[in-house]
Design an enzyme around this catalytic site. Structure first.
Site, PDB file in Angstrom:
ATOM      1  N   GLU A 120      23.300  21.307   2.245  1.00 47.71           N
ATOM      2  CA  GLU A 120      22.033  21.170   2.950  1.00 47.71           C
ATOM      3  C   GLU A 120      22.166  21.067   4.466  1.00 47.71           C
ATOM      4  OE1 GLU A 120      23.274  16.933   1.551  1.00 47.71           O
ATOM      5  OE2 GLU A 120      23.393  18.971   0.781  1.00 47.71           O
ATOM      6  N   GLU A 180      18.079  22.255  -1.573  1.00 49.23           N
ATOM      7  CA  GLU A 180      18.610  22.084  -0.213  1.00 49.23           C
ATOM      8  C   GLU A 180      17.471  21.869   0.792  1.00 49.23           C
ATOM      9  OE1 GLU A 180      21.526  21.464  -0.621  1.00 49.23           O
ATOM     10  OE2 GLU A 180      21.909  22.596  -2.457  1.00 49.23           O
ATOM     11  N   GLU A 222      20.730  12.092  -3.289  1.00 53.77           N
ATOM     12  CA  GLU A 222      20.617  13.091  -4.356  1.00 53.77           C
ATOM     13  C   GLU A 222      19.534  12.806  -5.386  1.00 53.77           C
ATOM     14  OE1 GLU A 222      21.706  15.852  -3.929  1.00 53.77           O
ATOM     15  OE2 GLU A 222      23.439  15.674  -2.612  1.00 53.77           O
ATOM     16  N   TYR A 278      22.524  12.183  -9.011  1.00 54.16           N
ATOM     17  CA  TYR A 278      21.420  13.155  -9.046  1.00 54.16           C
ATOM     18  C   TYR A 278      20.410  12.796 -10.137  1.00 54.16           C
ATOM     19  CZ  TYR A 278      24.400  16.403  -6.323  1.00 54.16           C
ATOM     20  OH  TYR A 278      25.179  16.988  -5.370  1.00 54.16           O
TER      21      TYR A 278
END
Length: 612
Positions: free
Chosen positions: A280, A305, A327, A392
């Site tokens: 990103e 991203e 995340e 995540y």
């Protein structure tokens, strides 16, 4: 010494870096960069000042005004943190370090012409997350310290450069420039060289420093987006088609999270060795070519991203022990963007695949449950070794749990306020929890926040996805064991995500003949979508179906994305009675190693070391 990050020598009693001005001379013949870094501090300092370095040869440290040497020392190498550069300052507010990178820099991949698309010119690019910026320039390499920077890249004139920063100009080097910059490089102004200048005016964590140099072309795909890639028309055209909807995503992101603060959102498609799906980097996202699938589904990686432009780049985790703040929020934001731009079905499939990934990650760490926590202790741990889906997907589930509790409209208001409050800051989980409790009173009595952030495994109030498309595909996967092969009409409108979810939900105990039968009908082992192909090959290895080992070898030699390397190499070497597979894995790695980025090399080496 008062360290602030288990992965850095940065000392909290010393001033922070306010700006770094870099001059980088690219020497492709030796795969090194000869460089100088003018480091400016927030206030003058006397006494030792610590910087992180890894595999940098330090030539000198000098006073920018008097040009006199400043004493310095370099510690022994720590296998995780690298070497501490200690500079002895006397009321200095700035100093210049001249140095050379190593050909084995963990942040840089140097590709020879034969490793590129057109096979005509060399290529080099960075990957600085998690702790690799120190292998490009000396810095306080922790996300707790944000920096502004400027950079001059001196490159061969047939090549061009891009950076995750604003482009200022491309020009010939000035005659006395090398002396002015104190980089002392006599080749700086040689014929056949160009200088590309960039500036990053917003403060960013060092891991977001990024550049690429090679034979680059670009295509315009929106008012603030260009796609860059190696200068091959077919590659550029395919990328432009795949990412044509980017501006719609940016607008949706702005509706959800507030103004886009970075001006440009350009995309760089890198050679196949790039170790991640995407990185990103602000203003210039780096992408693997595997996201160009031909059906626009690769745009989900772009959505991820893009979401980092708010969660990660604008608000950053203070250390890697709070990585979920980057995340987990970004998975949530990505799926909200996808839901609007590509529809609820796509978002539901993404959540379903993520749920499967979270369960697999918890299983992976069953012998060390510390790394199934959202806040985990990484003292003495290389962050690349414990990178997983936990921050995540468990982070996403935590935010989804809060949304379920308070309702989406309330949570949306909270998110906007959170981003506006902490933008351009680095925070930890405690700061987030305090803000949550202050802005949603009583939330701690409705959700066990401590269990979610400090507990191991998956909390009981996490929810398996509830969509009809998810349930249907999981059911079809489970029925495969009884010999139920999918009908053509059932899969007529399936894209990669449906197939990936199906393959990941096949029962563990299936016959090789069943898998071959499935493949002969649907050609999954030859899929252009690597998510599908790798999910299929992983299953083939697990049941010892050697019909596909040629395809496994081909895949491991043509792609360097760790998302695919990790499961395939692990499947080959995990378990007993797999001597033949282990020899096979070892041979492939020895032949493919130079193709992989140094970060990916390290990850595969640790997998092999654990099981061989």
């Amino acid at each position: 010494m008062a360290p602030i990050d288990p992965h850095s020598f940065t000392d909290s009693t010393q001033p922070s870096t306010s700006h770094i001005s870099l001059s980088l001379y690219f020497d492709f013949s030796s795969s090194t960069i000869h460089a100088s870094a003018l480091i400016s501090l927030t206030n003058p300092h006397s006494g030792p000042f610590f910087l992180d370095t890894r595999s940098l040869s330090i030539d000198s440290v000098i006073d920018p005004q008097s040009k006199t040497p400043i004493p310095f020392s370099l510690s022994e190498n720590d296998t995780i943190k690298g070497s501490q550069l200690s500079v002895s300052l006397s009321n200095h507010s700035s100093f210049i370090v001249t140095y050379t990178t190593s050909p084995s820099s963990t942040a840089l991949q140097w590709l020879n012409p034969l490793q590129t698309f057109n096979k005509a010119y060399p290529f080099v690019y960075t990957q600085c997350q998690a702790i690799h910026a120190r292998a490009v320039f000396p810095c306080q390499d922790t996300p707790a310290m944000r920096i502004r920077y400027s950079a001059r890249l001196n490159i061969p004139d047939q090549l061009s450069a891009v950076m995750a920063a604003r482009h200022v100009e491309r020009r010939r080097p000035a005659n006395n420039e090398a002396e002015e910059l104190a980089c002392g490089n006599s080749s700086w102004s040689a014929p056949g060289r160009m200088v590309e200048e960039f500036v990053m005016e917003q403060p960013v964590p060092p891991y977001l420093f990024a550049f690429a140099v090679g034979e680059l072309g670009n295509r315009e795909v929106g008012p603030r987006t260009r796609v860059f890639a190696e200068a091959a028309p077919e590659l550029l055209d395919a990328a432009a088609r795949e990412f044509a909807g980017t501006e719609d995503m940016i607008k949706q992101g702005e509706k959800l999270f507030g103004e886009y603060e970075w001006e440009r959102f350009d995309l760089l498609v890198l050679p196949p060795s790039f170790p991640y799906g995407g990185m990103e980097n602000p203003r210039m996202v780096f992408l693997t070519p595997t996201v160009i699938k031909g059906d626009a589904s690769g745009a989900q990686v772009v959505a991820h991203e893009l979401a980092h432009s708010w969660t990660g780049n604008l608000i950053t985790n203070k250390t890697n022990e709070h990585f979920w703040l980057n995340e987990g929020f970004t998975m949530y934001a990505e799926r909200r963007i996808v839901e609007v731009v590509q529809g609820e079905k796509r978002a539901a499939l993404s959540i379903g695949i993520g749920w499967r990934g979270l369960n697999d990650a918890v299983e992976r760490f069953k012998d060390n449950m510390e790394f199934t926590k959202l806040i985990n202790n990484q003292e003495g741990i290389d962050p690349d070794d414990v990178y997983s889906q936990v921050p995540y997907e468990k982070g996403f589930q935590f935010l989804l749990r809060i949304e379920r509790q308070v309702g989406r409209p309330t949570f949306d208001e909270f998110l906007k306020k959170y981003i506006a409050t902490f933008k351009f800051k680095s925070i930890d989980t405690e700061t987030f929890i305090d803000f949550l409790k202050a802005n949603i009173p009583g939330i701690e009595t409705q959700i066990d926040l401590k269990l979610w952030t400090e507990g191991t495994g998956i909390p009981p109030d996490a929810h398996e996805p509830d969509s009809s498309v998810y349930k249907m595909i999981v059911t079809l996967g489970n029925e495969f064991k009884n010999g139920r092969i999918l009908r053509e009409d059932e899969v007529a409108d399936w894209q990669g995500q449906e197939w990936e979810l199906y393959l990941k939900n096949l029962p563990k105990s299936i016959e090789a003949s069943q898998l071959v039968g499935l493949d002969s009908r649907y050609r999954l082992s030859e899929s252009k979508d690597y998510e599908v192909k790798v999910a299929f090959l992983q299953r083939a290895i697990a049941i010892g179906c050697r019909d596909y080992y040629n395809e496994v070898e081909k895949t491991l030699k043509e792609i360097g994305r760790m998302r695919y390397l990790r499961p395939l190499y692990t499947a080959l070497v995990q378990g007993n009675g797999k001597e033949e597979d282990k020899v096979f894995a070892k041979r492939i790695f020895s032949e493919a190693r130079e193709f992989y980025h140094p970060i990916a090399q390290g990850v595969v080496e640790s997998i092999l070391a654990k099981h061989l």
